[in-house]
Motif scaffolding. Structure first.
Motif, PDB file in Angstrom:
ATOM      1  N   ASN A 296     -18.999 -41.694   7.949  1.00 10.15           N
ATOM      2  CA  ASN A 296     -17.542 -42.134   8.794  1.00 10.15           C
ATOM      3  C   ASN A 296     -17.187 -41.712   7.303  1.00 10.15           C
ATOM      4  O   ASN A 296     -17.068 -42.144   6.451  1.00 10.15           O
ATOM      5  CB  ASN A 296     -17.350 -43.568   8.013  1.00 10.15           C
ATOM      6  CG  ASN A 296     -15.406 -44.300   8.310  1.00 10.15           C
ATOM      7  OD1 ASN A 296     -15.200 -43.152   9.153  1.00 10.15           O
ATOM      8  ND2 ASN A 296     -15.729 -45.565   7.946  1.00 10.15           N
ATOM      9  N   ASN A 297     -16.239 -40.426   7.293  1.00  8.13           N
ATOM     10  CA  ASN A 297     -15.755 -39.658   7.049  1.00  8.13           C
ATOM     11  C   ASN A 297     -13.781 -40.087   6.049  1.00  8.13           C
ATOM     12  O   ASN A 297     -12.804 -39.827   5.198  1.00  8.13           O
ATOM     13  CB  ASN A 297     -14.838 -37.860   7.053  1.00  8.13           C
ATOM     14  CG  ASN A 297     -16.255 -37.611   6.740  1.00  8.13           C
ATOM     15  OD1 ASN A 297     -17.054 -37.683   5.839  1.00  8.13           O
ATOM     16  ND2 ASN A 297     -16.078 -36.491   7.098  1.00  8.13           N
ATOM     17  N   ASP A 298     -13.749 -41.571   6.436  1.00  6.52           N
ATOM     18  CA  ASP A 298     -12.352 -42.196   6.405  1.00  6.52           C
ATOM     19  C   ASP A 298     -12.578 -43.744   5.735  1.00  6.52           C
ATOM     20  O   ASP A 298     -13.132 -44.680   6.339  1.00  6.52           O
ATOM     21  CB  ASP A 298     -11.579 -42.654   7.577  1.00  6.52           C
ATOM     22  CG  ASP A 298     -10.514 -43.012   7.798  1.00  6.52           C
ATOM     23  OD1 ASP A 298      -9.674 -43.313   6.736  1.00  6.52           O
ATOM     24  OD2 ASP A 298      -9.397 -42.592   8.218  1.00  6.52           O
TER      25      ASP A 298
ATOM     26  N   ALA B 271     -18.305 -41.555   0.552  1.00  7.45           N
ATOM     27  CA  ALA B 271     -16.621 -41.800  -0.408  1.00  7.45           C
ATOM     28  C   ALA B 271     -16.095 -40.846  -0.314  1.00  7.45           C
ATOM     29  O   ALA B 271     -14.180 -41.565  -1.005  1.00  7.45           O
ATOM     30  CB  ALA B 271     -17.657 -42.222  -1.768  1.00  7.45           C
ATOM     31  N   LYS B 272     -15.550 -39.844   0.378  1.00  8.26           N
ATOM     32  CA  LYS B 272     -14.753 -39.569   0.932  1.00  8.26           C
ATOM     33  C   LYS B 272     -14.441 -38.596   2.148  1.00  8.26           C
ATOM     34  O   LYS B 272     -15.424 -38.159   2.483  1.00  8.26           O
ATOM     35  CB  LYS B 272     -14.232 -38.787  -0.799  1.00  8.26           C
ATOM     36  CG  LYS B 272     -15.067 -37.282  -0.730  1.00  8.26           C
ATOM     37  CD  LYS B 272     -14.141 -36.054  -1.866  1.00  8.26           C
ATOM     38  CE  LYS B 272     -15.304 -35.234  -1.935  1.00  8.26           C
ATOM     39  NZ  LYS B 272     -15.197 -34.328  -2.709  1.00  8.26           N
ATOM     40  N   ASN B 273     -13.447 -37.644   2.292  1.00  6.72           N
ATOM     41  CA  ASN B 273     -13.277 -37.391   3.650  1.00  6.72           C
ATOM     42  C   ASN B 273     -13.833 -35.599   3.539  1.00  6.72           C
ATOM     43  O   ASN B 273     -13.278 -35.170   2.571  1.00  6.72           O
ATOM     44  CB  ASN B 273     -11.895 -36.492   3.865  1.00  6.72           C
ATOM     45  CG  ASN B 273     -12.284 -36.330   5.430  1.00  6.72           C
ATOM     46  OD1 ASN B 273     -13.027 -35.816   6.510  1.00  6.72           O
ATOM     47  ND2 ASN B 273     -11.159 -35.673   6.169  1.00  6.72           N
ATOM     48  N   VAL B 274     -15.264 -35.479   3.562  1.00  8.12           N
ATOM     49  CA  VAL B 274     -15.905 -34.464   3.307  1.00  8.12           C
ATOM     50  C   VAL B 274     -15.500 -33.009   3.985  1.00  8.12           C
ATOM     51  O   VAL B 274     -16.284 -31.898   3.401  1.00  8.12           O
ATOM     52  CB  VAL B 274     -17.870 -34.658   2.902  1.00  8.12           C
ATOM     53  CG1 VAL B 274     -17.651 -35.305   1.841  1.00  8.12           C
ATOM     54  CG2 VAL B 274     -17.963 -34.782   4.333  1.00  8.12           C
TER      55      VAL B 274
ATOM     56  N   GLY C 285     -19.377 -32.790   7.259  1.00  8.02           N
ATOM     57  CA  GLY C 285     -20.705 -34.711   6.888  1.00  8.02           C
ATOM     58  C   GLY C 285     -21.086 -34.754   8.778  1.00  8.02           C
ATOM     59  O   GLY C 285     -22.320 -35.232   8.567  1.00  8.02           O
ATOM     60  N   ASN C 286     -21.015 -33.439   9.741  1.00 10.33           N
ATOM     61  CA  ASN C 286     -22.177 -33.419  10.435  1.00 10.33           C
ATOM     62  C   ASN C 286     -23.592 -33.339   9.488  1.00 10.33           C
ATOM     63  O   ASN C 286     -24.892 -34.061   9.979  1.00 10.33           O
ATOM     64  CB  ASN C 286     -22.241 -32.422  12.197  1.00 10.33           C
ATOM     65  CG  ASN C 286     -21.102 -32.659  12.730  1.00 10.33           C
ATOM     66  OD1 ASN C 286     -21.455 -34.043  13.119  1.00 10.33           O
ATOM     67  ND2 ASN C 286     -19.858 -32.082  12.639  1.00 10.33           N
ATOM     68  N   ASN C 287     -23.281 -32.458   8.507  1.00  8.92           N
ATOM     69  CA  ASN C 287     -24.281 -32.063   7.869  1.00  8.92           C
ATOM     70  C   ASN C 287     -25.184 -33.439   6.932  1.00  8.92           C
ATOM     71  O   ASN C 287     -27.179 -33.498   7.642  1.00  8.92           O
ATOM     72  CB  ASN C 287     -24.889 -31.117   6.986  1.00  8.92           C
ATOM     73  CG  ASN C 287     -23.786 -29.551   7.640  1.00  8.92           C
ATOM     74  OD1 ASN C 287     -24.511 -29.261   8.201  1.00  8.92           O
ATOM     75  ND2 ASN C 287     -23.662 -28.794   6.163  1.00  8.92           N
TER      76      ASN C 287
END
Length: 272
Positions: free
Chosen positions: A54-56, A75-78, A83-85
């Motif tokens: 969850n990036n949100d 913690a943040k939208n990476v 995110g997949n990594n």
């Protein structure tokens, strides 16, 4: 002897496990159905786990936390690739399916996708056929290597790659979309995963190119179909356009020659 090899091949196929990784950003409303269809369409004997990243930070994900479902809150939208990594580092399956949250798996015969990896050890990535809400094939779901010449032709309506995404039979290609992308876990780790300098867009093309550079192949498989609702992560189209052209410029800088990169860089300045 042949029957023995066939039985070994079937056992090997059955031993392959699949980790499904879904990165969420502003798409929580689609997750419940996406996950439900993963469980419905993928036989449990092949499904190792579902990992949701969850990036949100503003969206709380409320799903039935069964044994094979994990939720990771960043913690943040990476970004999509990063995110997949995160999810891939935790994945236990032999094969990883990177799946967008705003997708719905249509096909049921996941064993045939896994069989493709078993039948040819040079196939390291398999792409799916993406379908729009009107059931038409989604453009730009697979294609030829991007270049300045191809970019110019595409903008003139001379799209060479459309023969690929409209194909009805399996084809070796240069890249497939990360919307529903299968990859061997070991090769994903070998090439270093997604390049996290791509925040959004072109990270799938880059991954496919690096895999091809190891001597392995990318297969577009129109027999495995996934509906892609699409366009839910961006509410501001200006930001979407900016991220697209920034990623395109970085791809050309990384993989193409200086002249091509310079032309793309100059053109991008007029587009965002």
């Amino acid at each position: 002897m042949n029957q023995c090899k066939k039985r070994i091949g079937i056992l090997d196929m059955l031993n392959k496990k699949l980790s499904v990784i879904i990165v969420n950003y502003k798409s929580a409303d689609f997750l419940e159905k996406c996950v439900a269809l993963v469980r419905e369409k993928i036989n449990e004997e092949f499904l190792e786990e579902i990992i949701i990243v969850n990036n949100d930070q503003k969206e709380k994900i409320e799903l039935d936390l069964q044994d094979n479902l994990k939720i990771i809150n960043n913690a943040k939208n990476v970004g999509f690739g990063a995110g997949n990594n995160v999810g891939a580092k935790l994945a236990k399956g032999d094969i990883v399916l990177f799946l967008n949250p705003d997708t719905e798996i249509i096909s049921t015969e996941i064993e045939k996708v896994i069989a493709l990896f078993n039948q040819d050890n040079k196939i390291d990535i398999v792409g799916s056929q993406l379908r729009l809400n009107n059931n038409e094939v989604q453009p730009w779901s697979a294609g030829h290597e991007i270049s300045l010449i191809n970019l110019i032709k595409n903008n003139l309506g001379l799209v060479k790659s459309q023969k690929i995404w409209k194909a009805e039979e399996e084809k070796m290609v240069d890249w497939v979309a990360g919307t529903a992308l299968f990859i061997r876990k070991d090769i994903f780790e070998k090439v270093g995963g997604f390049d996290e300098k791509f925040f959004m867009y072109f990270e799938d093309m880059d991954l496919c190119k690096r895999v091809r550079e190891t001597g392995k192949n990318i297969l577009y498989n129109p027999n495995f179909k996934v509906r892609h609702i699409g366009g839910k992560s961006y509410q501001e189209k200006g930001f979407q356009k900016r991220d697209y052209y920034k990623a395109q410029e970085y791809y050309f800088k990384k993989h193409r020659n200086f002249f091509e990169w310079l032309i793309v860089r100059i053109a991008s300045k007029f587009l965002y």
